[in-house]
Design a protein around this motif. Structure first.
Motif, PDB file in Angstrom:
ATOM      1  N   GLY A  32      25.192  10.586 -73.777  1.00  0.00           N
ATOM      2  CA  GLY A  32      24.164   9.788 -73.123  1.00  0.00           C
ATOM      3  C   GLY A  32      24.201   9.870 -71.612  1.00  0.00           C
ATOM      4  O   GLY A  32      23.182   9.722 -70.941  1.00  0.00           O
ATOM      5  N   TRP A  33      25.393  10.086 -71.063  1.00  0.00           N
ATOM      6  CA  TRP A  33      25.518  10.136 -69.608  1.00  0.00           C
ATOM      7  C   TRP A  33      24.973  11.434 -69.021  1.00  0.00           C
ATOM      8  O   TRP A  33      24.732  11.514 -67.818  1.00  0.00           O
ATOM      9  CB  TRP A  33      26.971   9.987 -69.198  1.00  0.00           C
ATOM     10  CG  TRP A  33      27.485   8.584 -69.291  1.00  0.00           C
ATOM     11  CD1 TRP A  33      28.408   8.114 -70.164  1.00  0.00           C
ATOM     12  CD2 TRP A  33      27.107   7.464 -68.483  1.00  0.00           C
ATOM     13  NE1 TRP A  33      28.630   6.781 -69.966  1.00  0.00           N
ATOM     14  CE2 TRP A  33      27.853   6.353 -68.939  1.00  0.00           C
ATOM     15  CE3 TRP A  33      26.212   7.297 -67.431  1.00  0.00           C
ATOM     16  CZ2 TRP A  33      27.724   5.091 -68.371  1.00  0.00           C
ATOM     17  CZ3 TRP A  33      26.087   6.054 -66.857  1.00  0.00           C
ATOM     18  CH2 TRP A  33      26.830   4.966 -67.331  1.00  0.00           C
ATOM     19  N   ARG A  34      24.758  12.456 -69.848  1.00  0.00           N
ATOM     20  CA  ARG A  34      24.276  13.723 -69.295  1.00  0.00           C
ATOM     21  C   ARG A  34      22.912  13.550 -68.633  1.00  0.00           C
ATOM     22  O   ARG A  34      22.565  14.276 -67.709  1.00  0.00           O
ATOM     23  CB  ARG A  34      24.206  14.784 -70.390  1.00  0.00           C
ATOM     24  CG  ARG A  34      25.570  15.255 -70.864  1.00  0.00           C
ATOM     25  CD  ARG A  34      25.452  16.335 -71.905  1.00  0.00           C
ATOM     26  NE  ARG A  34      24.709  15.881 -73.068  1.00  0.00           N
ATOM     27  CZ  ARG A  34      24.445  16.652 -74.128  1.00  0.00           C
ATOM     28  NH1 ARG A  34      24.845  17.902 -74.142  1.00  0.00           N
ATOM     29  NH2 ARG A  34      23.767  16.172 -75.147  1.00  0.00           N
ATOM     30  N   TRP A  35      22.125  12.589 -69.137  1.00  0.00           N
ATOM     31  CA  TRP A  35      20.788  12.383 -68.599  1.00  0.00           C
ATOM     32  C   TRP A  35      20.781  11.337 -67.477  1.00  0.00           C
ATOM     33  O   TRP A  35      19.762  11.115 -66.847  1.00  0.00           O
ATOM     34  CB  TRP A  35      19.849  11.938 -69.724  1.00  0.00           C
ATOM     35  CG  TRP A  35      20.024  12.789 -70.944  1.00  0.00           C
ATOM     36  CD1 TRP A  35      20.558  12.451 -72.138  1.00  0.00           C
ATOM     37  CD2 TRP A  35      19.682  14.178 -71.061  1.00  0.00           C
ATOM     38  NE1 TRP A  35      20.586  13.523 -73.004  1.00  0.00           N
ATOM     39  CE2 TRP A  35      20.045  14.597 -72.374  1.00  0.00           C
ATOM     40  CE3 TRP A  35      19.103  15.119 -70.188  1.00  0.00           C
ATOM     41  CZ2 TRP A  35      19.856  15.903 -72.815  1.00  0.00           C
ATOM     42  CZ3 TRP A  35      18.908  16.414 -70.654  1.00  0.00           C
ATOM     43  CH2 TRP A  35      19.281  16.781 -71.944  1.00  0.00           C
ATOM     44  N   LEU A  36      21.934  10.688 -67.233  1.00  0.00           N
ATOM     45  CA  LEU A  36      22.012   9.651 -66.212  1.00  0.00           C
ATOM     46  C   LEU A  36      23.240   9.851 -65.316  1.00  0.00           C
ATOM     47  O   LEU A  36      24.051   8.946 -65.143  1.00  0.00           O
ATOM     48  CB  LEU A  36      22.085   8.266 -66.868  1.00  0.00           C
ATOM     49  CG  LEU A  36      20.894   7.866 -67.737  1.00  0.00           C
ATOM     50  CD1 LEU A  36      21.242   6.636 -68.563  1.00  0.00           C
ATOM     51  CD2 LEU A  36      19.666   7.592 -66.859  1.00  0.00           C
ATOM     52  N   PRO A  37      23.401  11.028 -64.743  1.00  0.00           N
ATOM     53  CA  PRO A  37      24.617  11.272 -63.951  1.00  0.00           C
ATOM     54  C   PRO A  37      24.723  10.340 -62.752  1.00  0.00           C
ATOM     55  O   PRO A  37      25.820   9.925 -62.372  1.00  0.00           O
ATOM     56  CB  PRO A  37      24.467  12.735 -63.511  1.00  0.00           C
ATOM     57  CG  PRO A  37      22.996  13.021 -63.600  1.00  0.00           C
ATOM     58  CD  PRO A  37      22.499  12.197 -64.747  1.00  0.00           C
ATOM     59  N   ASP A  38      23.606   9.981 -62.138  1.00  0.00           N
ATOM     60  CA  ASP A  38      23.668   9.089 -60.985  1.00  0.00           C
ATOM     61  C   ASP A  38      24.142   7.703 -61.388  1.00  0.00           C
ATOM     62  O   ASP A  38      24.854   7.028 -60.621  1.00  0.00           O
ATOM     63  CB  ASP A  38      22.302   8.993 -60.310  1.00  0.00           C
ATOM     64  CG  ASP A  38      21.900  10.301 -59.625  1.00  0.00           C
ATOM     65  OD1 ASP A  38      22.813  11.116 -59.353  1.00  0.00           O
ATOM     66  OD2 ASP A  38      20.704  10.502 -59.390  1.00  0.00           O
ATOM     67  N   ALA A  39      23.750   7.250 -62.594  1.00  0.00           N
ATOM     68  CA  ALA A  39      24.177   5.933 -63.062  1.00  0.00           C
ATOM     69  C   ALA A  39      25.686   5.904 -63.274  1.00  0.00           C
ATOM     70  O   ALA A  39      26.358   4.922 -62.935  1.00  0.00           O
ATOM     71  CB  ALA A  39      23.447   5.571 -64.349  1.00  0.00           C
ATOM     72  N   GLN A  40      26.232   7.004 -63.830  1.00  0.00           N
ATOM     73  CA  GLN A  40      27.679   7.038 -64.030  1.00  0.00           C
ATOM     74  C   GLN A  40      28.412   7.088 -62.698  1.00  0.00           C
ATOM     75  O   GLN A  40      29.411   6.398 -62.507  1.00  0.00           O
ATOM     76  CB  GLN A  40      28.087   8.231 -64.897  1.00  0.00           C
ATOM     77  CG  GLN A  40      29.586   8.245 -65.139  1.00  0.00           C
ATOM     78  CD  GLN A  40      30.045   9.308 -66.112  1.00  0.00           C
ATOM     79  OE1 GLN A  40      31.187   9.303 -66.518  1.00  0.00           O
ATOM     80  NE2 GLN A  40      29.183  10.213 -66.495  1.00  0.00           N
ATOM     81  N   ARG A  41      27.913   7.884 -61.773  1.00  0.00           N
ATOM     82  CA  ARG A  41      28.546   7.953 -60.458  1.00  0.00           C
ATOM     83  C   ARG A  41      28.549   6.584 -59.794  1.00  0.00           C
ATOM     84  O   ARG A  41      29.537   6.164 -59.182  1.00  0.00           O
ATOM     85  CB  ARG A  41      27.824   8.973 -59.579  1.00  0.00           C
ATOM     86  CG  ARG A  41      28.085  10.426 -59.944  1.00  0.00           C
ATOM     87  CD  ARG A  41      27.528  11.363 -58.881  1.00  0.00           C
ATOM     88  NE  ARG A  41      27.798  12.752 -59.213  1.00  0.00           N
ATOM     89  CZ  ARG A  41      26.966  13.520 -59.915  1.00  0.00           C
ATOM     90  NH1 ARG A  41      25.810  13.027 -60.337  1.00  0.00           N
ATOM     91  NH2 ARG A  41      27.285  14.767 -60.193  1.00  0.00           N
ATOM     92  N   SER A  42      27.419   5.898 -59.897  1.00  0.00           N
ATOM     93  CA  SER A  42      27.324   4.578 -59.288  1.00  0.00           C
ATOM     94  C   SER A  42      28.304   3.597 -59.917  1.00  0.00           C
ATOM     95  O   SER A  42      28.983   2.843 -59.214  1.00  0.00           O
ATOM     96  CB  SER A  42      25.894   4.042 -59.423  1.00  0.00           C
ATOM     97  OG  SER A  42      25.798   2.727 -58.922  1.00  0.00           O
ATOM     98  N   ALA A  43      28.383   3.621 -61.264  1.00  0.00           N
ATOM     99  CA  ALA A  43      29.293   2.709 -61.960  1.00  0.00           C
ATOM    100  C   ALA A  43      30.745   3.017 -61.610  1.00  0.00           C
ATOM    101  O   ALA A  43      31.534   2.111 -61.308  1.00  0.00           O
ATOM    102  CB  ALA A  43      29.071   2.797 -63.467  1.00  0.00           C
ATOM    103  N   LEU A  44      31.120   4.290 -61.609  1.00  0.00           N
ATOM    104  CA  LEU A  44      32.494   4.659 -61.292  1.00  0.00           C
ATOM    105  C   LEU A  44      32.848   4.285 -59.855  1.00  0.00           C
ATOM    106  O   LEU A  44      33.982   3.897 -59.562  1.00  0.00           O
ATOM    107  CB  LEU A  44      32.697   6.158 -61.503  1.00  0.00           C
ATOM    108  CG  LEU A  44      32.762   6.640 -62.963  1.00  0.00           C
ATOM    109  CD1 LEU A  44      32.750   8.164 -63.025  1.00  0.00           C
ATOM    110  CD2 LEU A  44      34.003   6.095 -63.646  1.00  0.00           C
ATOM    111  N   GLY A  45      31.869   4.391 -58.959  1.00  0.00           N
ATOM    112  CA  GLY A  45      32.121   4.082 -57.558  1.00  0.00           C
ATOM    113  C   GLY A  45      32.388   2.614 -57.283  1.00  0.00           C
ATOM    114  O   GLY A  45      32.838   2.266 -56.190  1.00  0.00           O
ATOM    115  N   ARG A  46      32.129   1.758 -58.256  1.00  0.00           N
ATOM    116  CA  ARG A  46      32.341   0.323 -58.070  1.00  0.00           C
ATOM    117  C   ARG A  46      33.771  -0.110 -58.419  1.00  0.00           C
ATOM    118  O   ARG A  46      34.148  -1.244 -58.162  1.00  0.00           O
ATOM    119  CB  ARG A  46      31.330  -0.472 -58.893  1.00  0.00           C
ATOM    120  CG  ARG A  46      29.898  -0.264 -58.423  1.00  0.00           C
ATOM    121  CD  ARG A  46      28.908  -1.071 -59.243  1.00  0.00           C
ATOM    122  NE  ARG A  46      27.540  -0.788 -58.858  1.00  0.00           N
ATOM    123  CZ  ARG A  46      26.872  -1.392 -57.873  1.00  0.00           C
ATOM    124  NH1 ARG A  46      27.489  -2.315 -57.134  1.00  0.00           N
ATOM    125  NH2 ARG A  46      25.617  -1.086 -57.603  1.00  0.00           N
TER     126      ARG A  46
END
Length: 397
Positions: free
Chosen positions: A134-148
């Motif tokens: 599921g994260w393949r289509w939302l890489p920016d969302a994962q980056r944002s979540a990990l950055g928190r």
């Protein structure tokens, strides 16, 4: 719990949940079955060092929570990953910090906690869970979540590389190992242990722990079979419920065994074949005396087994029956490492025991179990230190 829209679990509205306890509240989130037990053990370790701290435990459907929480643990439903549900959850519980285990990140929930100033730590970061399709289509969302997250503790080098590829600075990533329930040594009387060890004079000692009344025959049949070849073999027999001691005494009498009842105050003699350990609070002594332990309460339909971390923590090789559902992941881990062996009846128990009374074999098996157990304990130690340091900083203002 059933899945709810928005990636959460259906469950009680936070307003109808238990009230937030006084004192520090650590929110732990489990995404794998192993995490549930590891989090509960973590809560016990924290409370021993910091009385009054409470663990709020949420989990995905893949990591079901037990019906009854352990002392110092509150179970709560994970909110749907939507702003109203997230805000209600965080406003009700007001966690002091969050330990998010594994992956399966919930971006709205994580962002909401970050906006409220909740220190966030990703522990046991797992490449598989973080890299789910599921994260393949939302890489920016994962980056944002990990950055928190303030810090990320990865379970492997591969997981750490994955996190760094997603933009997390190398200084924020640590390879800690797998977060699992580890082994903690139980207390014992060292003087008594030394006295008993001297009295047993090098006799091979095995322990049948947490035995149910309907398992007595299986244990004693195996002990008799192996005693024909190793006549000095000594059994420490521990009932799961000491109230069942009369049933054990009746079986020992019926079998013509030479036995000592521990609650009677006598020490075993050279000719004693069985010690009935019918008191509470002395498992640390029995695990240390025995080179081999059968973890009973694992034979017969409906049984769920007992915790294999206990014998592993004390240098004992582990045998267990086929019904260990409650601790299946732990037993599988020990068995794969060569530290535990399944037995199915008195015959297979006797065969395994007959092999393991050879000191070199039991020592090899016990060492393998010890390696697994201490690895889990080391990771838990690191997380305990992380939580303690964070709470100290919060209290200091």
């Amino acid at each position: 719990m059933s899945r709810a829209p928005g990636g959460g679990q259906s469950g009680p509205d936070p307003a109808r949940d238990a009230p937030r306890p006084d004192g520090a509240l650590v929110w732990g989130h489990a995404t794998q079955p192993d995490h549930v037990d590891a989090m509960a053990q973590l809560a016990g370790r924290l409370r021993a060092q910091r009385p009054g701290v409470t663990l709020l435990l949420t989990a995905t459907p893949e990591a079901p929570l037990p019906e009854t929480p352990r002392a110092g643990v509150i179970h709560a439903a994970l909110p749907a990953d939507r702003a109203p549900a997230v805000e209600a959850f965080l406003a009700h519980w007001r966690p002091d910090l969050c330990l998010w285990a594994g992956g399966d990140l919930r971006p709205v929930l994580i962002a909401g906690a970050d906006r409220r100033g909740v220190p966030l730590y990703l522990i046991d970061a797992d490449e598989g869970a973080l890299g789910r399709s599921g994260w393949r289509w939302l890489p920016d969302a994962q980056r944002s979540a990990l950055g928190r997250f303030m810090a990320i503790h990865a379970r492997s080098d591969a997981a750490a590389r994955h996190v760094r590829r997603m933009g997390v600075p190398e200084r924020d990533v640590t390879v800690s190992g797998v977060f699992r329930e580890g082994a903690v040594a139980l207390p014992h009387d060292e003087g008594l242990r030394a006295e008993m060890a001297e009295g047993l004079r090098g006799r091979p000692v095995w322990l049948a722990a947490m035995v149910q009344p309907d398992e007595i025959g299986l244990v004693l049949d195996a002990h008799r079979a192996v005693s024909r070849l190793a006549h000095r073999l000594f059994l420490v027999l521990v009932p799961d419920d000491v109230a069942d001691a009369p049933d054990f005494i009746a079986a020992l009498d019926a079998g013509g065994w030479r036995y000592t009842v521990w609650s009677g105050g006598a020490m075993p003699e050279e000719t004693t074949q069985v010690l009935l350990a019918d008191t509470r609070g002395e498992m640390g002594l029995w695990y240390r005396l025995a080179t081999i332990t059968l973890m009973a309460s694992s034979f017969g339909a409906g049984r769920q087994g007992r915790d294999p971390n206990e014998p592993a923590a004390h240098g004992s090789a582990i045998m267990y029956g086929p019904n260990v559902r409650r601790y299946l992941d732990s037993y599988r881990r020990y068995a794969e490492a060569g530290g535990a062996r399944i037995v199915r009846d008195s015959e297979t128990l006797a065969a395994a025991l007959g092999q393991l009374i050879a000191p070199d074999r039991s020592a090899l098996m016990a060492h393998a179990a010890w390696d697994v157990a201490t690895t889990g304990a080391r990771v838990t130690d690191q997380i305990v230190d992380l939580v303690q340091d964070t709470l100290d900083l919060l209290e200091a203002g």
